[in-house]
Write a protein that holds these residues in place. Sequence first.
Motif, PDB file in Angstrom:
ATOM      1  N   ASN A   1       0.837  -1.197   0.000  1.00 14.11           N
ATOM      2  CA  ASN A   1       0.000   0.000   0.000  1.00 14.11           C
ATOM      3  C   ASN A   1       0.871   1.247   0.000  1.00 14.11           C
ATOM      4  O   ASN A   1       2.099   1.176   0.080  1.00 14.11           O
ATOM      5  N   GLY A   2       0.191   2.397  -0.085  1.00 16.45           N
ATOM      6  CA  GLY A   2       0.881   3.663   0.016  1.00 16.45           C
ATOM      7  C   GLY A   2       1.780   3.971  -1.166  1.00 16.45           C
ATOM      8  O   GLY A   2       1.476   3.649  -2.321  1.00 16.45           O
ATOM      9  N   THR A   3       2.925   4.585  -0.852  1.00 21.12           N
ATOM     10  CA  THR A   3       3.855   5.024  -1.893  1.00 21.12           C
ATOM     11  C   THR A   3       4.373   3.852  -2.719  1.00 21.12           C
ATOM     12  O   THR A   3       4.512   3.954  -3.939  1.00 21.12           O
ATOM     13  N   SER A   4       4.652   2.734  -2.066  1.00 15.86           N
ATOM     14  CA  SER A   4       5.163   1.570  -2.786  1.00 15.86           C
ATOM     15  C   SER A   4       4.155   1.073  -3.820  1.00 15.86           C
ATOM     16  O   SER A   4       4.535   0.686  -4.932  1.00 15.86           O
ATOM     17  N   ARG A   5       2.893   1.105  -3.470  1.00 13.11           N
ATOM     18  CA  ARG A   5       1.854   0.661  -4.405  1.00 13.11           C
ATOM     19  C   ARG A   5       1.788   1.585  -5.617  1.00 13.11           C
ATOM     20  O   ARG A   5       1.709   1.128  -6.772  1.00 13.11           O
ATOM     21  N   VAL A   6       1.836   2.886  -5.381  1.00 15.09           N
ATOM     22  CA  VAL A   6       1.750   3.851  -6.478  1.00 15.09           C
ATOM     23  C   VAL A   6       2.962   3.748  -7.400  1.00 15.09           C
ATOM     24  O   VAL A   6       2.827   3.670  -8.632  1.00 15.09           O
ATOM     25  N   LEU A   7       4.153   3.739  -6.810  1.00 17.26           N
ATOM     26  CA  LEU A   7       5.375   3.695  -7.611  1.00 17.26           C
ATOM     27  C   LEU A   7       5.499   2.373  -8.371  1.00 17.26           C
ATOM     28  O   LEU A   7       5.916   2.357  -9.539  1.00 17.26           O
ATOM     29  N   SER A   8       5.147   1.282  -7.737  1.00 13.95           N
ATOM     30  CA  SER A   8       5.251  -0.025  -8.388  1.00 13.95           C
ATOM     31  C   SER A   8       4.233  -0.166  -9.510  1.00 13.95           C
ATOM     32  O   SER A   8       4.533  -0.739 -10.567  1.00 13.95           O
ATOM     33  N   THR A   9       3.040   0.362  -9.305  1.00 17.79           N
ATOM     34  CA  THR A   9       2.027   0.328 -10.362  1.00 17.79           C
ATOM     35  C   THR A   9       2.479   1.161 -11.557  1.00 17.79           C
ATOM     36  O   THR A   9       2.316   0.753 -12.714  1.00 17.79           O
ATOM     37  N   ALA A  10       3.059   2.324 -11.287  1.00 17.33           N
ATOM     38  CA  ALA A  10       3.566   3.155 -12.369  1.00 17.33           C
ATOM     39  C   ALA A  10       4.679   2.440 -13.131  1.00 17.33           C
ATOM     40  O   ALA A  10       4.774   2.557 -14.371  1.00 17.33           O
ATOM     41  N   ARG A  11       5.505   1.682 -12.422  1.00 12.85           N
ATOM     42  CA  ARG A  11       6.574   0.935 -13.101  1.00 12.85           C
ATOM     43  C   ARG A  11       5.983  -0.141 -14.016  1.00 12.85           C
ATOM     44  O   ARG A  11       6.495  -0.372 -15.120  1.00 12.85           O
TER      45      ARG A  11
END
Length: 232
Positions: free
Chosen positions: A64-74
């Motif tokens: 969740n959180g920042t890791s979820r956003v950054l990983s989804t963008a990757r």
Amino acid sequence: LLPACILWDVLRFTAPCGRKQMHACMRWAALVLLATAFLWTRLRLVGPIVGKFRRLDNPLAFVNGTSRVLSTARVHAISGGLLVWPAILSADYSHNAVPLVHDVWDKTNLRVLFSYSVLLVMAVCLLRAWRTQEASGALCWLCLLLLSYAPSSHLLLPLSFVVAERLLYVPCAAMCALVGSALDLMPRRAKRSWLLHVGARALFAFSLTVAGARTMVRNVDWRDDETLFRSV
């Protein structure tokens, strides 16, 4: 594809009035009914997929959180890269095949930033000129690309995979049509520039040659199971 069909109708529909407007509404209603029937049938036969997979299948769904956003963008950047230049393909992206991104300053975010910037610039340019027939066609292909990718983008619901190349067939077709429309639009936007004419034709010839050569190389990999797995 059904939302894409409605959007295509909206972008191509001009001067809505009287009988034309009624016919358009009837087409949209038919598409909505078809989409509802498809979703109902799928849920009855397959059932919901939420919660029916393990962390090993898709680690992205368990952060969740920042890791979820950054990983989804990757993941988005990887999928876009596969559409542009499928140099490396894989049958399985589970477990740690696509490492999660936890830091904003991770160097992989540069690729993400570049991918989103290209997409944004393309969308803005097409929106500025969408009233012309050629630009509206290219905009429709861009919308089809985004809408067909949306179900596997990890933005709507948790999925049982990280990247699935089998779900990129329709986005790939839309990408090819978008590139063709864009190359056809470039010289039309500057009829007096012979350099732009020549550049567009040269870019098309180069893309066709490189992509064709890559396709021939990849076709050899599909000779049997051994050559296929060795090529990954």
